[in-house]
Design an enzyme around this catalytic site. Structure first.
Site, PDB file in Angstrom:
ATOM      1  N   SER A  64       0.879  -1.115  -0.008  1.00  0.00           N
ATOM      2  CA  SER A  64      -0.234   0.132  -0.115  1.00  0.00           C
ATOM      3  C   SER A  64       0.800   1.234  -0.014  1.00  0.00           C
ATOM      4  O   SER A  64       0.363   2.553  -0.271  1.00  0.00           O
ATOM      5  CB  SER A  64      -0.808   0.172   1.183  1.00  0.00           C
ATOM      6  OG  SER A  64      -1.950  -1.061   0.926  1.00  0.00           O
ATOM      7  N   LYS A  67       0.101   3.349  -3.070  1.00  0.00           N
ATOM      8  CA  LYS A  67      -1.185   3.966  -3.206  1.00  0.00           C
ATOM      9  C   LYS A  67      -0.723   5.625  -3.317  1.00  0.00           C
ATOM     10  O   LYS A  67      -1.287   6.382  -3.968  1.00  0.00           O
ATOM     11  CB  LYS A  67      -1.896   3.732  -2.077  1.00  0.00           C
ATOM     12  CG  LYS A  67      -2.422   2.407  -1.911  1.00  0.00           C
ATOM     13  CD  LYS A  67      -3.300   2.186  -0.747  1.00  0.00           C
ATOM     14  CE  LYS A  67      -3.994   0.731  -0.750  1.00  0.00           C
ATOM     15  NZ  LYS A  67      -4.720   0.533   0.606  1.00  0.00           N
ATOM     16  N   TYR A 189      -3.702  -2.836 -10.376  1.00  0.00           N
ATOM     17  CA  TYR A 189      -3.637  -2.797  -8.905  1.00  0.00           C
ATOM     18  C   TYR A 189      -2.743  -3.715  -8.205  1.00  0.00           C
ATOM     19  O   TYR A 189      -1.867  -3.292  -7.657  1.00  0.00           O
ATOM     20  CB  TYR A 189      -4.818  -2.523  -8.447  1.00  0.00           C
ATOM     21  CG  TYR A 189      -4.870  -2.253  -6.812  1.00  0.00           C
ATOM     22  CD1 TYR A 189      -4.382  -1.280  -6.242  1.00  0.00           C
ATOM     23  CD2 TYR A 189      -5.406  -3.280  -6.101  1.00  0.00           C
ATOM     24  CE1 TYR A 189      -4.390  -1.085  -4.848  1.00  0.00           C
ATOM     25  CE2 TYR A 189      -5.311  -3.214  -4.836  1.00  0.00           C
ATOM     26  CZ  TYR A 189      -4.787  -2.058  -4.084  1.00  0.00           C
ATOM     27  OH  TYR A 189      -5.069  -1.930  -2.744  1.00  0.00           O
ATOM     28  N   TYR A 241      -4.080   4.227   7.740  1.00  0.00           N
ATOM     29  CA  TYR A 241      -5.186   3.600   7.843  1.00  0.00           C
ATOM     30  C   TYR A 241      -6.199   4.134   9.115  1.00  0.00           C
ATOM     31  O   TYR A 241      -6.162   5.242   9.089  1.00  0.00           O
ATOM     32  CB  TYR A 241      -5.172   2.006   8.132  1.00  0.00           C
ATOM     33  CG  TYR A 241      -4.013   1.361   7.040  1.00  0.00           C
ATOM     34  CD1 TYR A 241      -4.644   1.361   5.591  1.00  0.00           C
ATOM     35  CD2 TYR A 241      -3.129   0.701   7.445  1.00  0.00           C
ATOM     36  CE1 TYR A 241      -3.756   0.639   4.694  1.00  0.00           C
ATOM     37  CE2 TYR A 241      -2.458  -0.242   6.318  1.00  0.00           C
ATOM     38  CZ  TYR A 241      -2.644  -0.223   5.117  1.00  0.00           C
ATOM     39  OH  TYR A 241      -1.936  -0.710   4.100  1.00  0.00           O
ATOM     40  N   VAL A 259       1.110  -3.450   4.262  1.00  0.00           N
ATOM     41  CA  VAL A 259       1.026  -4.849   5.022  1.00  0.00           C
ATOM     42  C   VAL A 259       2.317  -5.758   4.964  1.00  0.00           C
ATOM     43  O   VAL A 259       2.508  -6.780   5.532  1.00  0.00           O
ATOM     44  CB  VAL A 259      -0.263  -5.544   4.740  1.00  0.00           C
ATOM     45  CG1 VAL A 259      -1.295  -4.729   4.962  1.00  0.00           C
ATOM     46  CG2 VAL A 259      -0.413  -6.003   3.131  1.00  0.00           C
TER      47      VAL A 259
END
Length: 386
Positions: A64, A67, A189, A241, A259
């Site tokens: 992530s 992102k 993705y 998060y 993660v």
């Protein structure tokens, strides 16, 4: 001159936290099967200087952390208005895989949750998944300062076990939020998240954001300064998060986690930093990575909302006197300034000049920062004495 007092400072943080072993490995790490005791901290400064401690060479998938860079690429490619039509900017307080979309528009809440990241990935240049992955990979590679690659085995494994992300993508498509077909967006993705990096890479990527889109290692202007600013802004509010609020209070650095155990954080105009340790807490952030960056922030006064008088006045003057350079410090000397001064002192020494450090006009010098500068001064003196 092999000693690096900045790396030593990072190592001291790792050593203080190494015995903390709570947290669990993520399912996404099953293909990698990393050793749970891996631990790294890397800082990249404004001159492209890299200070590494611990397992900085261990490769992991970016997950992530990507992102933030998919969001930046969408902004760079399409502009703010086009991106903000498809994705919002607000934190959710919900898990990263929550179905957080606006009821009326179908926009995901922000680009740092899965729904928002699938949306920004769908906006990457290219008409098919391969072209989009090439654009994303090229962009992240330029931010990292070296050629990165996708781990196709990890991407395939995640694709086979991502029913929830498929569901999110179809919800987004039903609202017209995606810029390409569902299968294309998902393929891009999964592969974007499976890019292989190490802590040096993600620290350099963070530094590229910290310095207005300019990679300090390569000198390349990878993205517009406004794009870097927008990416860092959303990292500050949404990057950790549903622990983003607590992170902002405790650490105070814009950050993005993944993660696989990586965390990348930004101190604008000062440095980029990365932590890596694979065991995760309940919300999906690296347990020791969070603690390491919290300790680093506390120890060196890095919180973005802390009093920083050094930003309002010049702090460092270099005066050349024949074969000697006098480095004069003024005002509040914080960690970022100490890193820069240490670099300048070493550069002057490499040019064959004697270096003197004058701190008589420094009205505030953090203890840990003073230790770094004293170490450099002692090493330079020892070299002259030899």
């Amino acid at each position: 001159m092999d000693s690096d007092p900045v790396a030593d400072a990072l190592t001291s943080v790792l050593d203080d936290l190494r015995d903390q072993d709570d947290g669990e490995l993520a399912a996404e790490n099953a293909v990698d099967a990393p050793e749970s005791d891996l631990f790294a901290l890397v800082l990249v400064g404004p001159f492209g200087d890299v200070h590494a401690a611990g397992d900085a060479d261990h490769r992991f998938t970016v997950q992530s952390i990507s992102k933030a860079f998919a969001f930046a690429l969408a902004l760079q490619s399409h502009g703010r208005d086009a991106v903000f039509e498809r994705v919002g900017l607000e934190p959710t307080g919900e898990p990263f895989h929550a179905i957080s979309v606006e009821p009326e528009t179908g926009r995901p809440a922000n680009p740092m949750i899965n729904a928002g990241a699938i949306t920004t990935t769908s906006m990457a240049p290219g008409g098919d998944a391969d072209a989009k992955v090439d654009a994303l990979l090229s962009f992240m590679s330029r931010c990292a300062g070296r050629d990165l690659a996708v781990d196709e085995d990890v991407a395939a494994a995640e694709s086979e076990s991502s029913d929830r992300n498929r569901g999110l993508a179809y919800v987004l498509a039903s609202h017209g939020a995606l810029a390409c077909p569902v299968d294309v967006a998902l393929d891009a993705y999964f592969r974007q998240c499976a890019v292989r990096v190490d802590a040096r890479d993600v620290a350099t990527m963070a530094a590229t954001l910290a310095f207005g889109g300019r990679n300090p290692v390569t000198g390349e202007q990878v993205m517009d300064a406004a794009v870097a600013r927008d990416a860092v802004s959303v990292m500050a509010s949404c990057g950790m998060y549903d622990a983003s609020g607590e992170w902002a209070a405790r650490v105070g650095l814009p950050a993005k986690s993944g993660v696989s155990g990586g965390i990348t954080a930004v101190d604008p105009s000062e440095f980029g930093v990365a932590a890596f340790s694979p065991r995760l807490d309940a919300v999906g952030n690296s347990t020791r990575g969070v603690r390491a960056l919290e300790e680093l922030s506390h120890r060196f006064g890095l919180h973005m909302f802390a009093d920083r008088p050094e930003t309002s006045a010049p702090l460092v003057n270099l005066e050349h006197e024949d074969d000697r350079t006098v480095v004069r410090l003024q005002g509040h000397i914080g960690f970022g300034t100490a890193v820069q001064v240490a670099h300048r002192m070493r550069e002057e020494a490499r040019e064959g000049r004697a270096v003197a450090l004058d701190m008589s006009d420094a009205d505030r010098l953090d203890d840990a920062c003073g230790t770094i500068l004293r170490r450099v001064a002692e090493e330079l003196y020892a070299e002259i004495s030899d």
